[in-house]
Design a protein around this motif. Structure first.
Motif, PDB file in Angstrom:
ATOM      1  N   LEU A 174      51.784  77.131 -49.429  1.00 46.20           N
ATOM      2  CA  LEU A 174      52.147  75.713 -49.355  1.00 46.20           C
ATOM      3  C   LEU A 174      53.629  75.546 -49.075  1.00 46.20           C
ATOM      4  CD1 LEU A 174      50.054  74.006 -52.191  1.00 46.20           C
ATOM      5  CD2 LEU A 174      49.942  73.539 -49.752  1.00 46.20           C
ATOM      6  N   LEU A 175      54.481  76.360 -49.759  1.00 45.25           N
ATOM      7  CA  LEU A 175      55.927  76.291 -49.521  1.00 45.25           C
ATOM      8  C   LEU A 175      56.261  76.670 -48.082  1.00 45.25           C
ATOM      9  CD1 LEU A 175      57.247  77.846 -52.868  1.00 45.25           C
ATOM     10  CD2 LEU A 175      57.314  75.440 -52.169  1.00 45.25           C
ATOM     11  N   ASP A 176      55.634  77.730 -47.573  1.00 43.25           N
ATOM     12  CA  ASP A 176      55.885  78.128 -46.190  1.00 43.25           C
ATOM     13  C   ASP A 176      55.441  77.043 -45.217  1.00 43.25           C
ATOM     14  OD1 ASP A 176      56.870  80.487 -47.144  1.00 43.25           O
ATOM     15  OD2 ASP A 176      54.991  81.612 -46.851  1.00 43.25           O
ATOM     16  N   LEU A 177      54.309  76.398 -45.530  1.00 45.42           N
ATOM     17  CA  LEU A 177      53.811  75.334 -44.666  1.00 45.42           C
ATOM     18  C   LEU A 177      54.799  74.173 -44.596  1.00 45.42           C
ATOM     19  CD1 LEU A 177      51.587  73.804 -43.064  1.00 45.42           C
ATOM     20  CD2 LEU A 177      50.688  73.059 -45.269  1.00 45.42           C
ATOM     21  N   ARG A 178      55.348  73.774 -45.737  1.00 47.92           N
ATOM     22  CA  ARG A 178      56.278  72.640 -45.737  1.00 47.92           C
ATOM     23  C   ARG A 178      57.564  72.974 -44.973  1.00 47.92           C
ATOM     24  NH1 ARG A 178      54.711  71.751 -51.962  1.00 47.92           N
ATOM     25  NH2 ARG A 178      52.898  70.399 -51.632  1.00 47.92           N
ATOM     26  N   ALA A 229      46.166  75.816 -46.345  1.00 51.39           N
ATOM     27  CA  ALA A 229      47.135  76.743 -46.911  1.00 51.39           C
ATOM     28  C   ALA A 229      46.786  77.099 -48.350  1.00 51.39           C
ATOM     29  CB  ALA A 229      48.538  76.129 -46.844  1.00 51.39           C
ATOM     30  N   GLU A 230      46.301  76.108 -49.102  1.00 53.21           N
ATOM     31  CA  GLU A 230      45.909  76.379 -50.491  1.00 53.21           C
ATOM     32  C   GLU A 230      44.765  77.375 -50.552  1.00 53.21           C
ATOM     33  OE1 GLU A 230      44.541  73.896 -54.493  1.00 53.21           O
ATOM     34  OE2 GLU A 230      44.945  72.881 -52.602  1.00 53.21           O
ATOM     35  N   ALA A 231      43.831  77.260 -49.585  1.00 57.27           N
ATOM     36  CA  ALA A 231      42.716  78.204 -49.553  1.00 57.27           C
ATOM     37  C   ALA A 231      43.174  79.591 -49.110  1.00 57.27           C
ATOM     38  CB  ALA A 231      41.622  77.695 -48.616  1.00 57.27           C
ATOM     39  N   ALA A 232      44.225  79.639 -48.273  1.00 58.47           N
ATOM     40  CA  ALA A 232      44.663  80.926 -47.721  1.00 58.47           C
ATOM     41  C   ALA A 232      45.573  81.704 -48.679  1.00 58.47           C
ATOM     42  CB  ALA A 232      45.375  80.698 -46.397  1.00 58.47           C
ATOM     43  N   GLY A 233      46.551  81.035 -49.305  1.00 61.50           N
ATOM     44  CA  GLY A 233      47.509  81.796 -50.103  1.00 61.50           C
ATOM     45  C   GLY A 233      48.087  81.102 -51.308  1.00 61.50           C
ATOM     46  N   GLY A 234      47.603  79.940 -51.665  1.00 56.67           N
ATOM     47  CA  GLY A 234      48.068  79.270 -52.871  1.00 56.67           C
ATOM     48  C   GLY A 234      49.409  78.587 -52.693  1.00 56.67           C
ATOM     49  N   GLU A 235      50.260  78.641 -53.757  1.00 55.95           N
ATOM     50  CA  GLU A 235      51.534  77.920 -53.766  1.00 55.95           C
ATOM     51  C   GLU A 235      52.522  78.481 -52.749  1.00 55.95           C
ATOM     52  OE1 GLU A 235      52.353  75.242 -55.314  1.00 55.95           O
ATOM     53  OE2 GLU A 235      50.450  75.040 -56.382  1.00 55.95           O
ATOM     54  N   ASP A 236      52.533  79.789 -52.581  1.00 55.68           N
ATOM     55  CA  ASP A 236      53.468  80.382 -51.613  1.00 55.68           C
ATOM     56  C   ASP A 236      53.165  79.907 -50.196  1.00 55.68           C
ATOM     57  OD1 ASP A 236      54.613  81.730 -53.709  1.00 55.68           O
ATOM     58  OD2 ASP A 236      53.432  83.558 -53.411  1.00 55.68           O
ATOM     59  N   LEU A 249      51.636  71.952 -36.184  1.00 60.02           N
ATOM     60  CA  LEU A 249      52.857  72.380 -35.514  1.00 60.02           C
ATOM     61  C   LEU A 249      52.926  71.815 -34.093  1.00 60.02           C
ATOM     62  CD1 LEU A 249      53.045  76.105 -36.690  1.00 60.02           C
ATOM     63  CD2 LEU A 249      54.257  74.118 -37.611  1.00 60.02           C
ATOM     64  N   ALA A 250      51.754  71.614 -33.455  1.00 54.29           N
ATOM     65  CA  ALA A 250      51.762  71.028 -32.122  1.00 54.29           C
ATOM     66  C   ALA A 250      52.076  69.534 -32.163  1.00 54.29           C
ATOM     67  CB  ALA A 250      50.405  71.257 -31.445  1.00 54.29           C
ATOM     68  N   ASP A 251      51.654  68.848 -33.236  1.00 60.17           N
ATOM     69  CA  ASP A 251      51.902  67.403 -33.381  1.00 60.17           C
ATOM     70  C   ASP A 251      52.334  67.139 -34.822  1.00 60.17           C
ATOM     71  OD1 ASP A 251      52.087  64.708 -33.135  1.00 60.17           O
ATOM     72  OD2 ASP A 251      49.921  64.332 -33.046  1.00 60.17           O
ATOM     73  N   PRO A 252      53.636  67.324 -35.146  1.00 60.18           N
ATOM     74  CA  PRO A 252      54.082  67.171 -36.546  1.00 60.18           C
ATOM     75  C   PRO A 252      53.942  65.754 -37.078  1.00 60.18           C
ATOM     76  CG  PRO A 252      55.729  68.314 -35.188  1.00 60.18           C
ATOM     77  CD  PRO A 252      54.736  67.721 -34.256  1.00 60.18           C
ATOM     78  N   THR A 253      53.820  64.751 -36.206  1.00 58.05           N
ATOM     79  CA  THR A 253      53.733  63.358 -36.667  1.00 58.05           C
ATOM     80  C   THR A 253      52.299  62.870 -36.789  1.00 58.05           C
ATOM     81  OG1 THR A 253      53.901  62.551 -34.397  1.00 58.05           O
ATOM     82  CG2 THR A 253      55.954  62.826 -35.624  1.00 58.05           C
ATOM     83  N   GLY A 254      51.307  63.736 -36.549  1.00 64.94           N
ATOM     84  CA  GLY A 254      49.912  63.311 -36.587  1.00 64.94           C
ATOM     85  C   GLY A 254      49.484  62.922 -37.992  1.00 64.94           C
ATOM     86  N   ALA A 255      48.873  61.748 -38.130  1.00 71.43           N
ATOM     87  CA  ALA A 255      48.424  61.267 -39.439  1.00 71.43           C
ATOM     88  C   ALA A 255      47.203  62.054 -39.889  1.00 71.43           C
ATOM     89  CB  ALA A 255      48.089  59.779 -39.365  1.00 71.43           C
ATOM     90  N   GLY A 256      47.240  62.576 -41.108  1.00 67.92           N
ATOM     91  CA  GLY A 256      46.112  63.301 -41.661  1.00 67.92           C
ATOM     92  C   GLY A 256      46.159  64.794 -41.415  1.00 67.92           C
ATOM     93  N   LEU A 257      46.972  65.249 -40.431  1.00 68.56           N
ATOM     94  CA  LEU A 257      47.029  66.685 -40.156  1.00 68.56           C
ATOM     95  C   LEU A 257      47.712  67.450 -41.278  1.00 68.56           C
ATOM     96  CD1 LEU A 257      47.901  66.669 -36.344  1.00 68.56           C
ATOM     97  CD2 LEU A 257      45.691  67.073 -37.422  1.00 68.56           C
ATOM     98  N   LEU A 258      48.725  66.845 -41.904  1.00 65.19           N
ATOM     99  CA  LEU A 258      49.424  67.520 -42.996  1.00 65.19           C
ATOM    100  C   LEU A 258      48.486  67.772 -44.169  1.00 65.19           C
ATOM    101  CD1 LEU A 258      52.031  68.637 -44.198  1.00 65.19           C
ATOM    102  CD2 LEU A 258      52.617  66.325 -44.954  1.00 65.19           C
ATOM    103  N   GLU A 259      47.647  66.781 -44.476  1.00 69.10           N
ATOM    104  CA  GLU A 259      46.709  66.945 -45.590  1.00 69.10           C
ATOM    105  C   GLU A 259      45.723  68.073 -45.316  1.00 69.10           C
ATOM    106  OE1 GLU A 259      43.275  64.338 -47.939  1.00 69.10           O
ATOM    107  OE2 GLU A 259      44.537  63.417 -46.401  1.00 69.10           O
ATOM    108  N   ALA A 260      45.204  68.135 -44.079  1.00 71.51           N
ATOM    109  CA  ALA A 260      44.272  69.205 -43.725  1.00 71.51           C
ATOM    110  C   ALA A 260      44.956  70.565 -43.766  1.00 71.51           C
ATOM    111  CB  ALA A 260      43.694  68.946 -42.339  1.00 71.51           C
ATOM    112  N   ALA A 261      46.203  70.641 -43.296  1.00 72.64           N
ATOM    113  CA  ALA A 261      46.923  71.913 -43.316  1.00 72.64           C
ATOM    114  C   ALA A 261      47.220  72.364 -44.741  1.00 72.64           C
ATOM    115  CB  ALA A 261      48.214  71.789 -42.509  1.00 72.64           C
ATOM    116  N   GLU A 262      47.518  71.413 -45.644  1.00 72.00           N
ATOM    117  CA  GLU A 262      47.763  71.774 -47.038  1.00 72.00           C
ATOM    118  C   GLU A 262      46.501  72.330 -47.702  1.00 72.00           C
ATOM    119  OE1 GLU A 262      49.316  68.260 -48.786  1.00 72.00           O
ATOM    120  OE2 GLU A 262      51.389  68.630 -48.165  1.00 72.00           O
TER     121      GLU A 262
END
Length: 650
Positions: free
Chosen positions: A574-578, A565-572, A549-562
């Motif tokens: 992931l949708l909130d993250l996107r 998110a998958e470890a925290a709450g699954g598909e829901d 959220l601090a750097d939305p254009t950072g390469a590789g950050l989206l993959e780490a956040a996904e």
């Protein structure tokens, strides 16, 4: 009147020479030129102005210093190459004429050469040769374990294996091994010899498939140089320990696969230590002298009192006697041993003379393991001295025999299965065994043996060495999931200071866990001033989301956040993250359309950046990109670790 300079006769055009020009000047082939450059340590150079060096041409060209090529013109090995070329022509002519006797006679008198003078030129002092042993040892251990084939003669493999065994024998005797690490590539070792840290890689004893795209001609040239270098270094190290080099080989034990037990160490005054004690230090040999036969070369037996007296005299560091250097070499080298004694003495005299010229004292040259004794002390070197080990047949016996003996295990307290080779001093049912090293799955109950023994996996031995103490054996029992095997070559505290990823186990070991918790608490307090409490809890639990959220254009950050998110709450989750990422990305683009108001620090940084040259500015940007990539890798690894921990908990 000033002399007019002609174009192409001064400056870069005179200081550099192309490879084709060098071949014409030396009158040799490209393969011979490459081999000569490897032996002499000459490598291509990059001129600052390629067009000037190439006399106006911009074609891609390989350059060398003109002085280096002129230096090669007087090389004795170059003359040997020319003699070999003439010899090959004579042999081919004799074979074509079917003159078999003449061809055989020529082959028996083929020209030979030595690399002794090259070793003395490239390594003026003995410490210089020790600093270059890393690649030499790794190459020798590689060829010692490579199966023989068309491009690798069996004699080469045998010679490399002999040099490696002699090196390990010295390390075991002086106990200068300091670090061991089991990696995917192989086993990394580090020893401290004469204050120099020497690190080498030993491949695993697996069936190897030789790649087809490897140029073995280049590797064999390096191997030829390293074999000669290793022979000189071992001669110096053995004579410093008052031992005869090379060690005497018991061919019968060697044929039975005894390994280190097939080499017998000879003292410089011709006393022979029995094979059982040939790796133990002097004080251990004194303890066992009463129960082991010690004989002289002439066959006369010595009493235990004489042996103790002799050992006490050896430990005082008396003058070294001259010994023979049976340095074997490649078939292309001169393998005669007529002048080996002069070669060894000349090398020792050479390094001593250079040391005197550079102001290095004799004590600094001959004193062994000063740095190792300061770091580890006698307690570390005798880590396994009070225990009896049995090595199971699936464990690489030579590797763990080397490790255990290097840290105090006596040869009489080591045993292994008969299929691993001869020389075992302990049977599997011996009640004295304290540790049984095995590396296979346990099906049902373990076999019961007399006495009290502990079954451990091989990693326990290595982790004890790196920790400098005996670790609990329960986490290393057969069938247990092993603890993380941390590399002793990585300074975790320095990595943490630079913002890199540090495993949780390393943090606990260094006492950094509380520091990390304090940092997280301070960050949460700062965020509470600007955000709501719920958002703060989510950010503290999910640092990858916070960074995204601090750097939305950072390469590789989206993959780490996904992953997070998958470890925290699954598909829901992931949708909130996107959705959050899309909103943050939109706000980021809208914000960047306006000209931002720069702070004083940012303005000063931009002004300083403008004053840099293009080369310096590119280097500065590259450093920033490296720091960003390191941060992204750290977040990705932390998210992956949390995901694995959650799966393991389930």
């Amino acid at each position: 009147m000033a002399k007019i300079k002609k174009k192409g006769e001064s400056g870069a055009a005179k200081n550099y020479i192309t490879r084709n020009q060098a071949l014409k000047k030396l009158q040799i082939t490209l393969a011979e030129f490459r081999r000569l450059c490897i032996l002499k340590g000459i490598y291509p150079r990059q001129p600052r102005h390629i067009k000037r060096a190439n006399k106006g041409s911009t074609a891609p060209t390989t350059f060398y210093y003109a002085k280096d090529i002129a230096y090669l013109q007087h090389e004795p090995v170059l003359q040997a190459f020319r003699e070999h070329k003439a010899f090959a022509k004579k042999v081919n002519r004799a074979i074509a004429r079917r003159e078999w006797f003449a061809a055989k006679n020529l082959d028996e008198n083929r020209p030979k050469y030595r690399l002794d003078h090259i070793i003395k030129e490239r390594y003026p002092t003995f410490v210089d040769s020790l600093r270059d042993l890393d690649d030499a040892l790794s190459m020798l251990f590689l060829f010692a374990n490579i199966p023989s084939q068309k491009s690798i003669a069996p004699e080469i493999t045998t010679h490399c294996a002999r040099l490696c065994t002699e090196w390990q024998l010295y390390v075991m005797r002086t106990r200068c091994l300091s670090k061991v690490f089991l990696s995917i590539k192989g086993i990394y070792f580090q020893a401290v010899v004469h204050g120099q840290e020497i690190t080498w890689l030993v491949p695993y004893m697996f069936t190897q498939t030789i790649p087809t795209d490897v140029d073995f001609r280049v590797m064999m040239t390096f191997l030829e140089l390293y074999q000669t270098l290793m022979g000189f270094v071992l001669f110096k190290l053995y004579t410093d320990e008052n031992l005869v080099y090379p060690p005497k080989l018991d061919e019968e034990m060697d044929n039975q696969g005894a390994g280190f037990g097939s080499l017998v160490l000879l003292a410089a005054d011709a006393d022979v230590l029995s094979g059982k004690n040939n790796v133990a230090p002097m004080e251990v040999a004194a303890e066992e002298a009463s129960s082991n036969a010690v004989v002289r070369k002439d066959g006369k037996k010595l009493s235990a009192r004489d042996v103790k007296r002799q050992i006490a005299r050896l430990t005082k560091g008396e003058d070294l006697a001259n010994t023979d250097d049976d340095d074997e070499a490649l078939p292309t080298l001169d393998t005669s041993h007529d002048n080996d004694e002069e070669r060894g003495e000349a090398f020792v005299a050479h390094v001593s003379k250079r040391a005197a010229e550079e102001g290095v004292g004799a004590d600094e040259l001959t004193t062994l393991n000063d740095l190792q004794q300061q770091e580890g002390g006698d307690d570390t070197r005798k880590l396994f001295s009070r225990y009896v080990f049995f090595i199971s047949r699936e464990v690489p016996r030579a590797v763990f025999e080397f490790i255990l003996r290097s840290f105090g295990a006596l040869p009489s307290n080591l045993g292994w299965d008969a299929v691993a080779g001869a020389g075992s001093q302990v049977d599997v049912d011996d009640e004295r065994i304290t540790h049984h090293i095995m590396d296979r799955p346990v099906d049902g109950q373990q076999p019961t043996y007399p006495g009290h023994r502990v079954y451990v996996q091989p990693q326990w031995v290595v982790d004890c060495i790196n920790a400098r103490k005996l670790l609990p054996t329960d986490p290393y029992r057969p069938g247990q999931t092993l603890p993380p095997h941390l590399s002793p070559f990585v300074d975790d505290r320095e990595v943490a200071m630079r913002g890199g990823y540090v495993p949780d186990e390393a943090k606990e070991k260094l006492g950094m866990e509380q520091e990390a918790m304090d940092e997280e608490e301070s960050e949460e307090e700062d965020e509470e001033e600007d955000e709501e409490e719920a958002d703060n809890e989510e950010a503290s639990e999910r640092p990858a989301l916070q960074a995204l959220l601090a750097d939305p254009t950072g390469a590789g950050l989206l993959e780490a956040a996904e992953l997070e998110a998958e470890a925290a709450g699954g598909e829901d989750a992931l949708l909130d993250l996107r959705k959050q990422h899309a909103t943050a990305l939109k706000a980021f683009k809208k914000k960047n359309k306006r000209v931002p108001e720069l702070s004083e620090e940012a303005e000063a940084r931009d002004m300083a950046k403008m004053l840099l040259s293009n080369k310096q500015r590119k280097l500065y940007n590259r450093v920033g990109q490296t720091a960003t990539k390191k941060k992204e890798d750290k977040l990705r690894l932390e998210a992956k670790k949390r995901l694995l921990s959650k799966k393991a908990a389930k």
